[in-house]
Enzyme design. Structure first.
Site, PDB file in Angstrom:
ATOM      1  N   GLY A   1     -16.033  -0.067  -1.678  1.00 22.54           N
ATOM      2  CA  GLY A   1     -17.119   0.859  -2.020  1.00 22.54           C
ATOM      3  C   GLY A   1     -17.417   0.873  -3.510  1.00 22.54           C
TER       4      GLY A   1
ATOM      5  N   LYS B   1     -11.002  -1.722  15.490  1.00 19.41           N
ATOM      6  CA  LYS B   1     -12.047  -2.482  14.800  1.00 19.41           C
ATOM      7  C   LYS B   1     -12.825  -3.371  15.775  1.00 19.41           C
ATOM      8  CE  LYS B   1     -11.594  -1.702  10.234  1.00 19.41           C
ATOM      9  NZ  LYS B   1     -12.687  -1.325   9.358  1.00 19.41           N
TER      10      LYS B   1
ATOM     11  N   GLY C   1     -13.570   3.668  -2.225  1.00 14.17           N
ATOM     12  CA  GLY C   1     -12.443   2.747  -2.063  1.00 14.17           C
ATOM     13  C   GLY C   1     -12.663   1.443  -2.805  1.00 14.17           C
TER      14      GLY C   1
ATOM     15  N   TYR D   1      -4.929  -0.851  14.589  1.00 17.06           N
ATOM     16  CA  TYR D   1      -6.061  -1.086  13.681  1.00 17.06           C
ATOM     17  C   TYR D   1      -7.020  -2.114  14.290  1.00 17.06           C
ATOM     18  CZ  TYR D   1      -8.190  -2.821   9.243  1.00 17.06           C
ATOM     19  OH  TYR D   1      -9.038  -3.216   8.242  1.00 17.06           O
TER      20      TYR D   1
ATOM     21  N   PRO E   1     -14.503  -9.492   6.462  1.00 16.40           N
ATOM     22  CA  PRO E   1     -13.916 -10.073   5.256  1.00 16.40           C
ATOM     23  C   PRO E   1     -12.478 -10.510   5.498  1.00 16.40           C
ATOM     24  CG  PRO E   1     -14.235  -7.713   5.010  1.00 16.40           C
ATOM     25  CD  PRO E   1     -14.479  -8.041   6.438  1.00 16.40           C
ATOM     26  N   THR E   2     -12.022 -11.471   4.693  1.00 17.86           N
ATOM     27  CA  THR E   2     -10.590 -11.798   4.669  1.00 17.86           C
ATOM     28  C   THR E   2      -9.915 -10.768   3.752  1.00 17.86           C
ATOM     29  OG1 THR E   2     -11.112 -13.261   2.853  1.00 17.86           O
ATOM     30  CG2 THR E   2     -10.899 -14.275   5.026  1.00 17.86           C
ATOM     31  N   ASN E   3      -8.691 -11.038   3.300  1.00 17.61           N
ATOM     32  CA  ASN E   3      -8.016 -10.086   2.405  1.00 17.61           C
ATOM     33  C   ASN E   3      -8.855  -9.875   1.149  1.00 17.61           C
ATOM     34  OD1 ASN E   3      -6.065 -10.948   4.274  1.00 17.61           O
ATOM     35  ND2 ASN E   3      -4.425 -10.288   2.905  1.00 17.61           N
ATOM     36  N   VAL E   4      -9.028  -8.590   0.784  1.00 22.51           N
ATOM     37  CA  VAL E   4      -9.853  -8.249  -0.382  1.00 22.51           C
ATOM     38  C   VAL E   4      -8.924  -7.783  -1.499  1.00 22.51           C
ATOM     39  CG1 VAL E   4     -11.890  -6.947  -1.115  1.00 22.51           C
ATOM     40  CG2 VAL E   4     -11.497  -7.339   1.323  1.00 22.51           C
TER      41      VAL E   4
ATOM     42  N   GLY F   1     -16.843   5.544   2.779  1.00 23.81           N
ATOM     43  CA  GLY F   1     -15.721   4.897   2.077  1.00 23.81           C
ATOM     44  C   GLY F   1     -16.188   4.363   0.729  1.00 23.81           C
TER      45      GLY F   1
HETATM   46  P1  NAP Z   1      -9.811   1.827   0.710  1.00 19.07           P
HETATM   47  O1  NAP Z   1      -9.820   1.345  -0.676  1.00 19.07           O
HETATM   48  O2  NAP Z   1      -8.527   2.289   1.271  1.00 19.07           O
HETATM   49  O3  NAP Z   1     -10.869   2.995   0.832  1.00 19.07           O
HETATM   50  C1  NAP Z   1     -11.027   3.667   2.016  1.00 19.07           C
HETATM   51  C2  NAP Z   1     -12.246   4.531   1.873  1.00 19.07           C
HETATM   52  O4  NAP Z   1     -12.436   5.199   3.098  1.00 19.07           O
HETATM   53  C3  NAP Z   1     -12.131   5.587   0.790  1.00 19.07           C
HETATM   54  O5  NAP Z   1     -13.383   5.811   0.187  1.00 19.07           O
HETATM   55  C4  NAP Z   1     -11.717   6.806   1.585  1.00 19.07           C
HETATM   56  O6  NAP Z   1     -12.111   8.030   0.970  1.00 19.07           O
HETATM   57  C5  NAP Z   1     -12.497   6.594   2.849  1.00 19.07           C
HETATM   58  N1  NAP Z   1     -11.924   7.273   3.999  1.00 19.07           N
HETATM   59  C6  NAP Z   1     -10.732   6.986   4.609  1.00 19.07           C
HETATM   60  N2  NAP Z   1     -10.539   7.840   5.627  1.00 19.07           N
HETATM   61  C7  NAP Z   1     -11.626   8.648   5.659  1.00 19.07           C
HETATM   62  C8  NAP Z   1     -12.009   9.729   6.478  1.00 19.07           C
HETATM   63  N3  NAP Z   1     -11.227  10.137   7.486  1.00 19.07           N
HETATM   64  N4  NAP Z   1     -13.183  10.354   6.226  1.00 19.07           N
HETATM   65  C9  NAP Z   1     -13.972   9.954   5.207  1.00 19.07           C
HETATM   66  N5  NAP Z   1     -13.668   8.930   4.399  1.00 19.07           N
HETATM   67  C10 NAP Z   1     -12.496   8.292   4.627  1.00 19.07           C
HETATM   68  O7  NAP Z   1     -10.380   0.735   1.705  1.00 19.07           O
HETATM   69  P2  NAP Z   1     -11.079  -0.662   1.381  1.00 19.07           P
HETATM   70  O8  NAP Z   1     -10.008  -1.613   1.117  1.00 19.07           O
HETATM   71  O9  NAP Z   1     -12.190  -0.453   0.407  1.00 19.07           O
HETATM   72  O10 NAP Z   1     -11.664  -1.017   2.795  1.00 19.07           O
HETATM   73  C11 NAP Z   1     -13.038  -0.877   3.098  1.00 19.07           C
HETATM   74  C12 NAP Z   1     -13.306  -1.530   4.434  1.00 19.07           C
HETATM   75  O11 NAP Z   1     -12.993  -2.883   4.392  1.00 19.07           O
HETATM   76  C13 NAP Z   1     -12.479  -0.950   5.571  1.00 19.07           C
HETATM   77  O12 NAP Z   1     -13.285  -0.791   6.722  1.00 19.07           O
HETATM   78  C14 NAP Z   1     -11.407  -1.999   5.813  1.00 19.07           C
HETATM   79  O13 NAP Z   1     -10.972  -1.977   7.142  1.00 19.07           O
HETATM   80  C15 NAP Z   1     -12.141  -3.261   5.453  1.00 19.07           C
HETATM   81  N6  NAP Z   1     -11.265  -4.350   5.024  1.00 19.07           N
HETATM   82  C16 NAP Z   1     -10.455  -4.213   3.939  1.00 19.07           C
HETATM   83  C17 NAP Z   1      -9.633  -5.276   3.557  1.00 19.07           C
HETATM   84  C18 NAP Z   1      -8.734  -5.178   2.376  1.00 19.07           C
HETATM   85  O14 NAP Z   1      -7.995  -6.147   2.142  1.00 19.07           O
HETATM   86  N7  NAP Z   1      -8.748  -4.108   1.622  1.00 19.07           N
HETATM   87  C19 NAP Z   1      -9.668  -6.467   4.280  1.00 19.07           C
HETATM   88  C20 NAP Z   1     -10.518  -6.574   5.366  1.00 19.07           C
HETATM   89  C21 NAP Z   1     -11.319  -5.502   5.728  1.00 19.07           C
HETATM   90  P3  NAP Z   1     -11.162   8.702  -0.180  1.00 19.07           P
HETATM   91  O15 NAP Z   1     -11.230   7.766  -1.378  1.00 19.07           O
HETATM   92  O16 NAP Z   1     -11.783  10.005  -0.437  1.00 19.07           O
HETATM   93  O17 NAP Z   1      -9.792   8.727   0.425  1.00 19.07           O
HETATM   94  P1  GDP Z   2      -1.970  -8.943   6.015  1.00 18.18           P
HETATM   95  O1  GDP Z   2      -2.671 -10.024   5.280  1.00 18.18           O
HETATM   96  O2  GDP Z   2      -2.873  -8.185   6.923  1.00 18.18           O
HETATM   97  O3  GDP Z   2      -0.741  -9.450   6.715  1.00 18.18           O
HETATM   98  O4  GDP Z   2      -1.463  -7.823   4.993  1.00 18.18           O
HETATM   99  P2  GDP Z   2      -0.924  -7.826   3.502  1.00 18.18           P
HETATM  100  O5  GDP Z   2      -2.026  -7.836   2.530  1.00 18.18           O
HETATM  101  O6  GDP Z   2      -0.002  -6.661   3.450  1.00 18.18           O
HETATM  102  O7  GDP Z   2      -0.133  -9.212   3.323  1.00 18.18           O
HETATM  103  C1  GDP Z   2       1.097  -9.365   3.874  1.00 18.18           C
HETATM  104  C2  GDP Z   2       1.794 -10.648   3.470  1.00 18.18           C
HETATM  105  O8  GDP Z   2       2.209 -10.569   2.131  1.00 18.18           O
HETATM  106  C3  GDP Z   2       3.016 -10.773   4.326  1.00 18.18           C
HETATM  107  O9  GDP Z   2       3.346 -12.126   4.500  1.00 18.18           O
HETATM  108  C4  GDP Z   2       4.069 -10.091   3.461  1.00 18.18           C
HETATM  109  O10 GDP Z   2       5.399 -10.514   3.782  1.00 18.18           O
HETATM  110  C5  GDP Z   2       3.647 -10.575   2.086  1.00 18.18           C
HETATM  111  N1  GDP Z   2       4.097  -9.713   0.988  1.00 18.18           N
HETATM  112  C6  GDP Z   2       4.912 -10.110  -0.016  1.00 18.18           C
HETATM  113  N2  GDP Z   2       5.130  -9.104  -0.849  1.00 18.18           N
HETATM  114  C7  GDP Z   2       4.409  -8.050  -0.401  1.00 18.18           C
HETATM  115  C8  GDP Z   2       4.217  -6.722  -0.895  1.00 18.18           C
HETATM  116  O11 GDP Z   2       4.769  -6.313  -1.920  1.00 18.18           O
HETATM  117  N3  GDP Z   2       3.376  -5.941  -0.198  1.00 18.18           N
HETATM  118  C9  GDP Z   2       2.734  -6.372   0.934  1.00 18.18           C
HETATM  119  N4  GDP Z   2       1.906  -5.574   1.578  1.00 18.18           N
HETATM  120  N5  GDP Z   2       2.927  -7.627   1.436  1.00 18.18           N
HETATM  121  C10 GDP Z   2       3.756  -8.448   0.764  1.00 18.18           C
END
Ligand code: NAP
Ligand code: GDP
Length: 743
Positions: A442, A569, A439, A565, A592-595, A436
């Site tokens: 990453g 996890k 992403g 999900y 992590p919390t929301n990123v 990843g």
């Molecule tokens: P992201 O931006 O959506 O990126 C996902 C990455 O995974 C991309 O590099 C994607 O490759 C790769 N990927 C997805 N499916 C795949 C597959 N089947 N085979 C190979 N590669 C695959 O995700 P992120 O937000 O960076 O998240 C990274 C990690 O942090 C995840 O494990 C997620 O659960 C965790 N996390 C994220 C958040 C958040 O708020 N974003 C919060 C808490 C935890 P491509 O670019 O080629 O599609």
């Molecule tokens: P979560 O933190 O895992 O629940 O996921 P999200 O990052 O999608 O955050 C969701 C919270 O943001 C919820 O309370 C939604 O109602 C609120 N929210 C408000 N506007 C938006 C929007 O445009 N997109 C998303 N994804 N959530 C929104």
């Protein structure tokens, strides 16, 4: 007077049964130009003379084809189509010479590169059939030959006239057959002996016998009986001797007449034992019935009791990977069948499996470092008896825990010329694989590592899904084989915001579960020193006390909105403990919390709240419309800037030693409401329009306040980017990269 002639034209048949001696496929023709008198067609296989066999039933006028089933015995030379009127069938049909397609692969090769006894791994290759015009694909099987449990039953009969008792005749026939056919007397079973006519001086005896022999021996026996059938002189001489030996008087022996001696016939009998080897897998669609193979390399007929599919390949492929650690079980052969659009071969090519096994022996080490708790000196070992497949030795230090469990730490890799000794101080270069890697998280790690001097001597590989679909086990293996990582940061996941999670719970579970399983198992198999996987605070129990800490992960069901999900996890944490306990693996996880940050997924439907709102705000500003916030805006969240998270992940990789997860989050005091975040985004975007709420949309979890106490105990001074500054960076990045951003 009009002489009607109605013959078909354009007769065509392409054999699609790929076995030699078998036919199958579609026979086609064009209707006669004059069909006034034609009622139907009859299609025959013929020997070109008087013998013929109707294919299927009559074909009514109007239909111009018939189907010849696969595995039809090819004892024919022509396919012929007759037309039939109300009165009669034609006598001069249209015929087509049959060409029997046979397409088998050749040159199957498999060299086992998995050096463990009873495990296989490596590349299977073969050569394309010379005539592959009808071949669509190949199917490879692991197969168990059951030579011992399949026997040939050779039966024959003879008739003789002699003045002797039944006992004398039986014993003499038995002994004579044994001598003539080269088998022991006890192997010959006299199935029946009947006196058909009794005269004063002689009785006519009909005798049938049966001999059970290994399949390979059967044809030789049949040939010997055929020879006696043609010339029985020696057999009669032996029989006379044996009758004398049985006490029959010499006059009677002299008048003995052999009336008939048949050429024996053969029946193949599969013992129950053969079928029962099918045990637990019976009913499995991967399991084939006992089949005879025509083409074993030794040309001895080979019988297969049990086979399981290894994989498929298209006609132009000539290789297939057998995954490392594939159990050999009772398999003895690899089979490759060719397949046409009509049928899979019944007589595939077979290849005998040789299981490579190479372990060193005589490992010794004398500690020459005189300090307690420290080691130093030379590790010695003897090279394996078979070392052709060896590229190198990996030497580990292992901590024995309960005797059976061990926790390896690699000392080094030693080159292809097997050395007699190696010093345990050359640490192999660190290769860090980041799944990843393209992403949000990453990309941030990539940036941090590029600026980190400590990473200069290391190789960092950032994977995207284009490097291989991690849902697929063999693609994942290929990646590990290629990069041979020493460390893995596992980020790849199916990721999405609340609304995407609610819509695709099954996909979120299955894809993440498969990806995580593939990564963990490959890390084990390829001896990865440390695996760091990424969980999320949204997978904690819904009904809980706040703040959440690392010990509460499995204390109750997660929020229903992201059930798929969350469960996938959570299993990562459970399996980290299992891998540690059983294999001593250093697999851990972070939460992590929301990123948020640059390179996020800004898709309005699928993305998380910050990127979603940034995109919406951008569009609202462009169009002069209101900016719409979903839900009530009251839910509370802790947001971590992606680069802060990246720095902490690199720290976890290098310095965090626990298997237990660690929450990576800003403090509880930095929790903000969704409304506040929306407001900050409007300011960063310099959006002057109205911010409105769509309360028909879901709020999701109200809060998931997480404690970063554990993190603070390790990193008391870590400085987080203030959220306003982080949001400004994310907004600026989005605006600057609008056309290329994920949205
Ligand atoms: P992201 O931006 O959506 O990126 C996902 C990455 O995974 C991309 O590099 C994607 O490759 C790769 N990927 C997805 N499916 C795949 C597959 N089947 N085979 C190979 N590669 C695959 O995700 P992120 O937000 O960076 O998240 C990274 C990690 O942090 C995840 O494990 C997620 O659960 C965790 N996390 C994220 C958040 C958040 O708020 N974003 C919060 C808490 C935890 P491509 O670019 O080629 O599609
Ligand atoms: P979560 O933190 O895992 O629940 O996921 P999200 O990052 O999608 O955050 C969701 C919270 O943001 C919820 O309370 C939604 O109602 C609120 N929210 C408000 N506007 C938006 C929007 O445009 N997109 C998303 N994804 N959530 C929104």
């Amino acid at each position: 007077m009009e002489d009607v002639t109605s013959s078909v034209s354009g007769l065509a048949f392409v054999d699609q049964d790929l076995d030699l001696g078998d036919l199958g496929g579609v026979v086609q023709w064009n209707a006669p130009s004059d069909t006034r008198r034609v009622e139907a067609y009859r299609v025959y296989l013929t020997d070109g003379a008087s013998t013929r066999s109707l294919i299927g039933t009559e074909i009514p006028l109007g239909l111009n084809e018939t189907f010849l089933p696969a595995e039809t015995d090819n004892v024919w030379s022509l396919v012929e189509v007759y037309t039939r009127s109300k009165l009669v069938e034609q006598t001069t049909p249209i015929g087509l010479a049959i060409s029997d397609t046979s397409a088998s692969v050749s040159g199957i090769d498999f060299v086992d590169d998995d050096l463990d006894l009873t495990n296989l791994g490596g590349s299977l290759t073969w050569l394309k059939p010379t005539n592959a015009a009808q071949v669509e694909s190949y199917v490879a099987y692991l197969a168990e030959a059951c030579q011992d449990s399949v026997v040939a039953e050779v039966t024959g009969s003879l008739s003789l006239s002699v003045a002797a008792t039944e006992t004398q005749v039986l014993a003499a026939v038995q002994a004579s057959l044994a001598t003539m056919l080269g088998v022991s007397q006890s192997e010959i079973i006299i199935a029946s002996i009947t006196a058909v006519s009794a005269r004063r001086l002689s009785t006519t005896w009909d005798v049938t016998y049966k001999i059970s022999v290994p399949v390979a021996q059967a044809s030789q026996l049949v040939a010997l009986t055929a020879a006696i059938n043609v010339d029985a002189t020696s057999f009669v001489a032996t029989l006379r001797e044996e009758l004398l030996h049985q006490g029959v008087d010499s006059a009677a022996v002299t008048s003995l007449q052999l009336l008939s001696f048949s050429t024996a016939s053969v029946r193949i009998v599969v013992n129950d034992l053969a079928n029962s080897t099918d045990d637990s897998d019976s009913g499995d669609s991967n399991t084939s019935d006992t089949r005879r193979l025509a083409s074993s390399p030794t040309s001895v007929p080979l019988w297969i009791c049990h086979a399981e599919v290894l994989g498929n390949a298209t006609v132009n492929e000539t290789s297939m990977d057998i995954l490392v650690d594939t159990p050999l079980r009772n398999f003895t052969h690899i089979l490759i069948y060719t397949s046409s659009t009509l049928a899979e071969q019944t007589t595939p090519e077979a290849h005998l499996i040789l299981d490579a096994f190479a372990s060193v022996s005589g490992v010794s080490f004398q500690d020459l470092d005189l300090d307690l708790g420290e080691l130093g000196g030379t590790v010695l070992w003897l090279e394996p008896q078979t070392s052709q497949r060896l590229l190198a030795y990996d030497v580990y230090l292992a901590a024995s825990e309960t005797g059976q469990f061990w926790c390896p730490a690699k000392l080094g890799r030693f080159g292809s010329k097997p050395p007699m000794a190696g010093y345990g101080k050359t640490e192999s270069p660190t290769v860090v694989l980041v799944t990843g890697g393209t992403g949000l998280v990453g990309k941030a790690i990539n940036k941090v590592v590029n600026e980190d001097d400590a990473a200069k001597g290391e190789t960092w590989v950032f994977l995207s899904s284009k490097d291989g679909d991690l849902v697929d086990r063999s693609a994942t293996e290929a990646i590990f084989k290629k990069h041979q990582p020493t460390h893995v940061i596992h980020l790849a996941a199916r990721v999405g915001g609340l609304f995407h999670n609610m819509a695709k719970k099954v996909e979120f579970f299955r894809e993440n579960m498969l990806i995580n399983d593939n990564i963990m198992e490959c890390c084990r198999i390829y001896g990865v020193k440390k695996l760091v996987s990424c969980l999320s605070t949204c997978i904690f129990p819904d009904k809980t006390t706040y703040p959440i800490d690392e010990t509460m992960l499995h204390n109750g069901p997660p929020h229903d909105s992201n059930l798929g999900y969350s469960i996938a996890k959570r299993l990562v944490d459970s399996m980290n403990h299992c891998y540690k306990e059983q294999y001593g693996c250093q697999f851990t996880s972070l939460i992590p919390t929301n990123v948020y940050g640059p390179h996020d997924n800004f898709n309005v439907q699928d993305g998380h709240v910050i990127p979603g709102l940034i995109h919406k705000c951008y569009l609202a500003k462009q169009k002069g419309e209101d900016m719409v916030l979903w839900g009530s805006g009251t839910p509370m969240r802790q947001f971590i800037f992606s680069e802060d998270l990246a720095r902490l992940i690199v720290w976890v990789l290098r310095d965090y030693q626990e298997i237990e997860p660690i929450i990576l989050s800003v403090g509880e005091e930095d929790e903000v409401s969704i409304s506040d975040v929306a407001q900050m985004i409007c300011e960063a975007m310099d959006f002057k329009g109205k911010l409105v709420k769509d309360t028909t949309k879901a709020d999701g979890q109200f809060k998931k306040t997480a404690s970063n106490k554990k993190l603070r105990s390790y990193k008391p001074d870590f400085k987080f980017t203030p959220i306003r500054q982080g949001i400004q960076t994310a907004v600026d990045w989005f605006v600057e990269n609008y056309s290329a951003a994920r949205k």
